[in-house]
Design a protein around this motif. Structure first.
Motif, PDB file in Angstrom:
ATOM      1  N   PHE A   1       2.320 -10.160 -16.633  1.00  0.00           N
ATOM      2  CA  PHE A   1       1.105 -10.483 -16.073  1.00  0.00           C
ATOM      3  C   PHE A   1       1.393 -10.937 -14.451  1.00  0.00           C
ATOM      4  O   PHE A   1       0.829  -9.952 -13.708  1.00  0.00           O
ATOM      5  CB  PHE A   1       0.378 -11.270 -16.758  1.00  0.00           C
ATOM      6  CG  PHE A   1      -0.343 -10.836 -17.734  1.00  0.00           C
ATOM      7  CD1 PHE A   1      -1.529 -10.173 -17.907  1.00  0.00           C
ATOM      8  CD2 PHE A   1       0.533 -10.849 -19.211  1.00  0.00           C
ATOM      9  CE1 PHE A   1      -2.181  -9.570 -19.090  1.00  0.00           C
ATOM     10  CE2 PHE A   1      -0.344 -10.141 -20.269  1.00  0.00           C
ATOM     11  CZ  PHE A   1      -1.490  -9.630 -20.023  1.00  0.00           C
ATOM     12  N   GLU A   2       1.870 -12.004 -14.289  1.00  0.00           N
ATOM     13  CA  GLU A   2       1.840 -12.528 -12.996  1.00  0.00           C
ATOM     14  C   GLU A   2       2.524 -11.566 -11.850  1.00  0.00           C
ATOM     15  O   GLU A   2       2.050 -11.211 -10.823  1.00  0.00           O
ATOM     16  CB  GLU A   2       2.508 -13.854 -12.967  1.00  0.00           C
ATOM     17  CG  GLU A   2       1.590 -14.922 -13.349  1.00  0.00           C
ATOM     18  CD  GLU A   2       1.235 -15.309 -14.624  1.00  0.00           C
ATOM     19  OE1 GLU A   2       0.491 -16.142 -14.912  1.00  0.00           O
ATOM     20  OE2 GLU A   2       1.726 -14.708 -15.444  1.00  0.00           O
ATOM     21  N   LEU A   3       3.742 -10.943 -12.290  1.00  0.00           N
ATOM     22  CA  LEU A   3       4.178  -9.828 -11.397  1.00  0.00           C
ATOM     23  C   LEU A   3       3.258  -8.914 -10.959  1.00  0.00           C
ATOM     24  O   LEU A   3       3.316  -8.251  -9.982  1.00  0.00           O
ATOM     25  CB  LEU A   3       5.650  -9.378 -11.922  1.00  0.00           C
ATOM     26  CG  LEU A   3       6.949 -10.164 -11.816  1.00  0.00           C
ATOM     27  CD1 LEU A   3       8.031  -9.456 -12.539  1.00  0.00           C
ATOM     28  CD2 LEU A   3       7.261 -10.304 -10.341  1.00  0.00           C
ATOM     29  N   ASN A   4       2.620  -8.377 -12.247  1.00  0.00           N
ATOM     30  CA  ASN A   4       1.778  -7.200 -11.842  1.00  0.00           C
ATOM     31  C   ASN A   4       0.450  -7.559 -11.089  1.00  0.00           C
ATOM     32  O   ASN A   4      -0.026  -6.854 -10.083  1.00  0.00           O
ATOM     33  CB  ASN A   4       1.281  -6.648 -13.025  1.00  0.00           C
ATOM     34  CG  ASN A   4       2.219  -5.713 -13.818  1.00  0.00           C
ATOM     35  OD1 ASN A   4       3.057  -4.902 -12.961  1.00  0.00           O
ATOM     36  ND2 ASN A   4       2.748  -5.780 -15.101  1.00  0.00           N
TER      37      ASN A   4
ATOM     38  N   SER B   1      -2.461   4.495 -28.085  1.00  0.00           N
ATOM     39  CA  SER B   1      -2.754   3.044 -28.378  1.00  0.00           C
ATOM     40  C   SER B   1      -3.380   2.440 -27.330  1.00  0.00           C
ATOM     41  O   SER B   1      -4.183   1.315 -27.416  1.00  0.00           O
ATOM     42  CB  SER B   1      -1.452   2.550 -28.810  1.00  0.00           C
ATOM     43  OG  SER B   1      -0.532   2.482 -27.786  1.00  0.00           O
ATOM     44  N   TRP B   2      -3.150   2.480 -26.009  1.00  0.00           N
ATOM     45  CA  TRP B   2      -3.661   1.914 -24.741  1.00  0.00           C
ATOM     46  C   TRP B   2      -5.184   2.174 -24.975  1.00  0.00           C
ATOM     47  O   TRP B   2      -5.959   1.468 -24.657  1.00  0.00           O
ATOM     48  CB  TRP B   2      -3.059   2.553 -23.570  1.00  0.00           C
ATOM     49  CG  TRP B   2      -3.854   2.151 -22.446  1.00  0.00           C
ATOM     50  CD1 TRP B   2      -4.522   3.039 -21.484  1.00  0.00           C
ATOM     51  CD2 TRP B   2      -4.249   0.808 -21.711  1.00  0.00           C
ATOM     52  NE1 TRP B   2      -5.275   2.403 -20.639  1.00  0.00           N
ATOM     53  CE2 TRP B   2      -5.210   1.034 -20.732  1.00  0.00           C
ATOM     54  CE3 TRP B   2      -4.031  -0.637 -22.283  1.00  0.00           C
ATOM     55  CZ2 TRP B   2      -5.662  -0.113 -19.849  1.00  0.00           C
ATOM     56  CZ3 TRP B   2      -4.777  -1.491 -21.476  1.00  0.00           C
ATOM     57  CH2 TRP B   2      -5.516  -1.268 -20.480  1.00  0.00           C
TER      58      TRP B   2
ATOM     59  N   ALA C   1     -10.358   0.338 -25.035  1.00  0.00           N
ATOM     60  CA  ALA C   1     -11.932   0.563 -25.445  1.00  0.00           C
ATOM     61  C   ALA C   1     -12.469  -0.349 -25.894  1.00  0.00           C
ATOM     62  O   ALA C   1     -13.788  -0.527 -26.389  1.00  0.00           O
ATOM     63  CB  ALA C   1     -11.980   1.880 -26.063  1.00  0.00           C
ATOM     64  N   THR C   2     -11.608  -1.790 -26.577  1.00  0.00           N
ATOM     65  CA  THR C   2     -12.310  -2.731 -27.416  1.00  0.00           C
ATOM     66  C   THR C   2     -13.205  -3.455 -26.526  1.00  0.00           C
ATOM     67  O   THR C   2     -14.159  -4.536 -26.882  1.00  0.00           O
ATOM     68  CB  THR C   2     -11.288  -3.311 -27.900  1.00  0.00           C
ATOM     69  OG1 THR C   2     -10.649  -4.057 -26.992  1.00  0.00           O
ATOM     70  CG2 THR C   2     -10.403  -2.692 -29.142  1.00  0.00           C
ATOM     71  N   SER C   3     -13.055  -3.436 -25.051  1.00  0.00           N
ATOM     72  CA  SER C   3     -13.644  -4.385 -24.175  1.00  0.00           C
ATOM     73  C   SER C   3     -13.610  -3.920 -22.783  1.00  0.00           C
ATOM     74  O   SER C   3     -12.466  -3.465 -22.487  1.00  0.00           O
ATOM     75  CB  SER C   3     -13.013  -5.915 -24.229  1.00  0.00           C
ATOM     76  OG  SER C   3     -13.721  -6.797 -23.364  1.00  0.00           O
TER      77      SER C   3
ATOM     78  N   ASP D   1      -8.710  -2.482 -16.961  1.00  0.00           N
ATOM     79  CA  ASP D   1      -8.540  -2.354 -15.815  1.00  0.00           C
ATOM     80  C   ASP D   1      -7.124  -2.189 -15.229  1.00  0.00           C
ATOM     81  O   ASP D   1      -6.088  -2.012 -16.391  1.00  0.00           O
ATOM     82  CB  ASP D   1      -8.944  -3.893 -15.024  1.00  0.00           C
ATOM     83  CG  ASP D   1      -8.285  -4.949 -15.520  1.00  0.00           C
ATOM     84  OD1 ASP D   1      -7.447  -4.915 -16.300  1.00  0.00           O
ATOM     85  OD2 ASP D   1      -8.642  -6.193 -15.224  1.00  0.00           O
ATOM     86  N   GLU D   2      -6.872  -2.268 -14.069  1.00  0.00           N
ATOM     87  CA  GLU D   2      -5.270  -1.967 -13.739  1.00  0.00           C
ATOM     88  C   GLU D   2      -4.386  -2.839 -14.140  1.00  0.00           C
ATOM     89  O   GLU D   2      -3.187  -2.478 -14.683  1.00  0.00           O
ATOM     90  CB  GLU D   2      -5.190  -1.690 -12.210  1.00  0.00           C
ATOM     91  CG  GLU D   2      -3.966  -1.377 -11.555  1.00  0.00           C
ATOM     92  CD  GLU D   2      -3.245  -0.086 -11.952  1.00  0.00           C
ATOM     93  OE1 GLU D   2      -1.965   0.303 -12.002  1.00  0.00           O
ATOM     94  OE2 GLU D   2      -4.199   0.735 -12.565  1.00  0.00           O
ATOM     95  N   LEU D   3      -4.525  -4.077 -14.144  1.00  0.00           N
ATOM     96  CA  LEU D   3      -3.685  -5.268 -14.484  1.00  0.00           C
ATOM     97  C   LEU D   3      -3.486  -5.142 -15.831  1.00  0.00           C
ATOM     98  O   LEU D   3      -2.223  -5.140 -16.200  1.00  0.00           O
ATOM     99  CB  LEU D   3      -4.188  -6.683 -13.911  1.00  0.00           C
ATOM    100  CG  LEU D   3      -3.427  -7.751 -14.692  1.00  0.00           C
ATOM    101  CD1 LEU D   3      -2.091  -7.927 -14.002  1.00  0.00           C
ATOM    102  CD2 LEU D   3      -4.281  -9.113 -14.431  1.00  0.00           C
ATOM    103  N   ASN D   4      -4.405  -5.057 -16.624  1.00  0.00           N
ATOM    104  CA  ASN D   4      -4.030  -4.773 -18.146  1.00  0.00           C
ATOM    105  C   ASN D   4      -3.482  -3.615 -18.496  1.00  0.00           C
ATOM    106  O   ASN D   4      -2.456  -3.632 -19.363  1.00  0.00           O
ATOM    107  CB  ASN D   4      -5.399  -4.993 -19.086  1.00  0.00           C
ATOM    108  CG  ASN D   4      -5.853  -6.413 -18.940  1.00  0.00           C
ATOM    109  OD1 ASN D   4      -5.091  -7.178 -19.706  1.00  0.00           O
ATOM    110  ND2 ASN D   4      -6.950  -6.643 -18.342  1.00  0.00           N
TER     111      ASN D   4
END
Length: 312
Positions: free
Chosen positions: A181-184, A244-245, A250-252, A257-260
């Motif tokens: 997370f933090e690196l991205n 799967s992504w 699509a659940t929220s 977004d790009e980070l996720n």
């Protein structure tokens, strides 16, 4: 004969659906790619196929889920192996019953274009942290590897604002940052980071995210089915990463977004392919590390910390 067959079929169809076992799962934080297998198991119907109705709850305080399971207020919680060791020494009746993320995510994070090329450069530096105890022990072991001690640095509690504290110059490094997370996040914001991976800097490897249950109250059969469903979901993620992504995001709207998206890609190879499997040596080594670091008064046998429910 045909009339009898039709009558039998219609009578079966008229029966009420078999009741599913309800399971309350407390997450460790808000929903994010770390939770991929449980979200996919829910969305793809794998929990339902296992006869489970799973309710997932995100906590207001990430320290609450294990305590709530220990108090019998939930069936399972997603937690962290390092914290579990300490909680067992505090007397909480918890056991690791499965693994979600099977490698460390924690890292010592600095700015890629900063003055810290190795942890040896941290002498006199300010280092941000969020959770005392384990993170200090982790940092202490890393510094020791480079001939330094905690007394050579200044610790600053940044209260879970790790990458902002680093990017703003409040601190020179942070411990407890998640590499997926933090690196991205820093890359997206134009301030690339450099991770020193804890398992490469003197720490025994460990399971970052685990499932814990109350040893006195756990329903072993239910947990077996829960883990079988998450194993099936993990296999689906590995075999169908893009699909799967799409299902997960699509659940929220907040997840798409790009980070996720980047975090999903980086987390995927770290999911436990065999969530029920237990590496006894891994838990024994980390228990010994905590004792050596002075965080525990003694050693618990692994059976008092973690179990393989498929062997029960």
């Amino acid at each position: 004969m045909r009339t009898l067959l039709y009558a039998t079929v219609f009578s079966l169809l008229s029966l009420p659906a078999m009741a599913q076992d309800k399971v309350t799962l407390l997450l460790d934080w808000f929903v994010n790619p770390d939770h991929g297998p449980v979200i996919i198991a829910q969305e793809k119907g794998f929990f339902a196929e296992a006869g489970l109705e799973v309710e997932m709850i995100a906590p207001a305080d990430p320290s609450d889920p294990p305590k709530m399971v220990a108090a019998g207020r939930a069936d399972l919680a997603i937690s962290y192996q390092p914290q579990l060791h300490l909680q067992r020494h505090e007397g909480l009746p918890l056991r690791r019953v499965g693994t979600l993320v099977a490698t460390p995510l924690n890292c010592l994070l600095t700015l890629a274009d900063g003055e810290v090329a190795t942890p040896a450069d941290l002498k006199g530096a300010k280092i941000g942290f969020s959770v005392g105890g384990v993170e200090e022990a982790v940092l202490g072991r890393i510094l020791e590897t480079y001939g330094l001690t905690l007394g050579d640095v200044e610790l600053v509690n940044v209260n879970f604002s790790l990458s902002p504290a680093l990017m703003s110059g409040q601190v020179d490094a942070v411990i407890g940052a998640f590499r997926n997370f933090e690196l991205n996040q820093m890359e997206i914001e134009g301030r690339p980071g450099r991770c020193f991976y804890v398992e490469e800097e003197g720490l025994p490897s460990y399971d970052e995210l685990i499932y814990v249950a109350n040893a006195d109250r756990m329903d072993t059969d239910m947990i077996r089915r829960f883990l079988a469903a998450t194993e099936k979901a993990t296999q689906y993620i590995v075999n169908h990463p893009k699909d799967s992504w799409d299902v997960f995001s699509a659940t929220s709207p907040e997840l798409a977004d790009e980070l996720n998206r980047r975090a999903w890609i980086d987390t995927l190879p770290r999911f436990a392919l065999r969530p029920a499997a237990l590496d006894v040596g891994r838990y024994a080594r980390f228990e010994a590390f905590l004792l050596e670091a002075g965080l525990t008064p003694g050693l618990h046998p692994v059976s008092e910390i973690a179990i393989d429910v498929t062997a029960q």
